[in-house]
Design an enzyme around this catalytic site. Structure first.
Site, PDB file in Angstrom:
ATOM      1  N   THR A  31     -10.180  -3.124  87.684  1.00 48.68           N
ATOM      2  CA  THR A  31     -10.420  -2.841  86.261  1.00 48.68           C
ATOM      3  C   THR A  31      -9.249  -2.046  85.679  1.00 48.68           C
ATOM      4  O   THR A  31      -8.996  -2.097  84.481  1.00 48.68           O
ATOM      5  CB  THR A  31     -11.756  -2.100  86.040  1.00 48.68           C
ATOM      6  OG1 THR A  31     -11.683  -0.817  86.633  1.00 48.68           O
ATOM      7  CG2 THR A  31     -12.926  -2.888  86.607  1.00 48.68           C
TER       8      THR A  31
ATOM      9  N   LYS B 127     -14.167  -3.123  82.172  1.00 52.63           N
ATOM     10  CA  LYS B 127     -13.658  -1.805  81.763  1.00 52.63           C
ATOM     11  C   LYS B 127     -14.132  -1.514  80.341  1.00 52.63           C
ATOM     12  O   LYS B 127     -14.065  -2.402  79.480  1.00 52.63           O
ATOM     13  CB  LYS B 127     -12.127  -1.850  81.781  1.00 52.63           C
ATOM     14  CG  LYS B 127     -11.455  -0.503  81.875  1.00 52.63           C
ATOM     15  CD  LYS B 127     -11.460   0.007  83.302  1.00 52.63           C
ATOM     16  CE  LYS B 127     -10.440   1.086  83.550  1.00 52.63           C
ATOM     17  NZ  LYS B 127     -10.573   1.581  84.940  1.00 52.63           N
TER      18      LYS B 127
END
Ligand SMILES: O=c1[nH]c(=O)c2[nH]c(=O)[nH]c2[nH]1
Length: 316
Positions: free
Chosen positions: A73, A14
């Site tokens: 994520t 991320k």
């Protein structure tokens, strides 16, 4: 950077995880003569974090669409935000180590984490108080000047997690020296149109990167060996001020030597520089200033690294 697994690049993660943590532990650094910076209150300890993970166990998620081992994520983002609350230290690098080692502890099938953070600079504003002005502990101003970032690669080792790579970076320092720089003596041939310059208004964009011999000094501000980006910036300022530079190449080399001699705890310093020297429209005269304008693209650049071996026999 995450290393390939069995020759294959494989990671996911991320980016742009914005963490605005308030009231982190104040940072105190050992002062250096070139800088008035002695630390910061860390009232706002804010970062833009990029977090990537790897591990053999993720292969089926790519090759077979099997998500059974995938930590979403979105969950990574929540993990980063919530664990940021528990950080008790004062440095960006220490925060990144906490996040990555906790993630490795929590998820057994992750073998390495690569994490980087851009510090989002907020400066305390000055307000009237006592005699003269003092720093407000309530109001801070977002700064758009140069900024600081750090990156770590953390791996599961024999005895827990270990930091296997790190880099610290001052980004987008933009400095102009109006007089006292030259550029002459370069190759002249049928391709040369640039005149020699014996006093040019040298405008540079600089990224400065550094690594420590012992990464613990970056992770733990309490050890008294932390090098603040503000100190690096101020040493670059004073070197630029003092040196009559024959080129950007020479200037960055000299800044590198100064940083290494000022901070024995650093192993390497490297640079990416960009030449934005103003174009002269009206030459400055004794009694009158000159007039300059923005240079046209394309722009020149330099890259260079120095290590402690470069200090031998040099007086920076
Ligand atoms: O400091 C400089 N280095 C160069 O290599 C170069 N080349 C150029 O055109 N101007 C400059 N300036």
């Amino acid at each position: 950077m995450l290393e390939p697994i069995n020759g294959r690049t494989m990671f996911y993660g991320k980016s742009d995880v914005l963490t605005y943590r308030t009231y982190a532990k104040p940072l105190a650094v050992t002062p250096v003569p070139e800088s008035s910076f002695t630390g910061c209150d860390n009232i706002i300890f804010a970062h833009n974090i990029t977090f990537a993970v790897t591990g053999e166990a993720f292969l089926p998620s790519f090759s077979e669409g099997d998500n059974s081992m995938v930590v979403a994520t979105d969950s990574m983002k929540n993990f980063i935000l919530r664990n940021t609350a528990d950080y008790t230290g004062s440095t960006t690098e220490g925060l990144l180590q906490l996040l990555s080692s906790r993630f490795l502890d929590k998820y057994d099938h992750v073998t390495a984490v690569s994490v980087s953070a851009d510090r989002l600079p907020f400066e305390q504003v000055m307000v009237p108080g006592g005699e003269g002005l003092k720093q407000s502990h309530l109001v801070l101003r977002h700064s758009n000047n140069e900024s600081y970032s750090a990156s770590l690669t953390v791996k599961r080792g024999e005895d827990g997690t270990e930091v296997i790579a790190h880099e610290c970076r001052l980004k987008d320092l933009q400095l102009i020296k109006v007089s006292g720089s030259s550029f002459y003596g370069f190759v002249r041939d049928e391709y040369t149109t640039l005149p020699e310059s014996f006093d040019r208004p040298l405008y540079i964009f600089l990224n400065i990167n550094w690594t420590y011999s012992d990464v613990e000094h970056a992770l733990d501000g309490d050890l008294g060996q932390y090098v603040a980006a503000e100190q690096v910036r101020d040493i670059a300022h004073s070197a630029f001020h003092e040196l009559n530079s024959p080129s950007i190449q020479s200037l960055i080399y000299q800044i590198g030597l100064r940083l290494l001699s000022r901070f024995p705890q650093l192993a390497t310093v490297s640079f990416e520089s960009n030449n934005r020297t103003w174009e002269t429209i009206v030459e400055p005269e004794e009694t009158k200033g000159g007039v300059f304008t923005e240079p046209r693209p394309p722009y020149g650049f330099q890259g260079f690294s120095v290590s402690r071996a470069d200090l031998v026999g040099e007086t920076a």
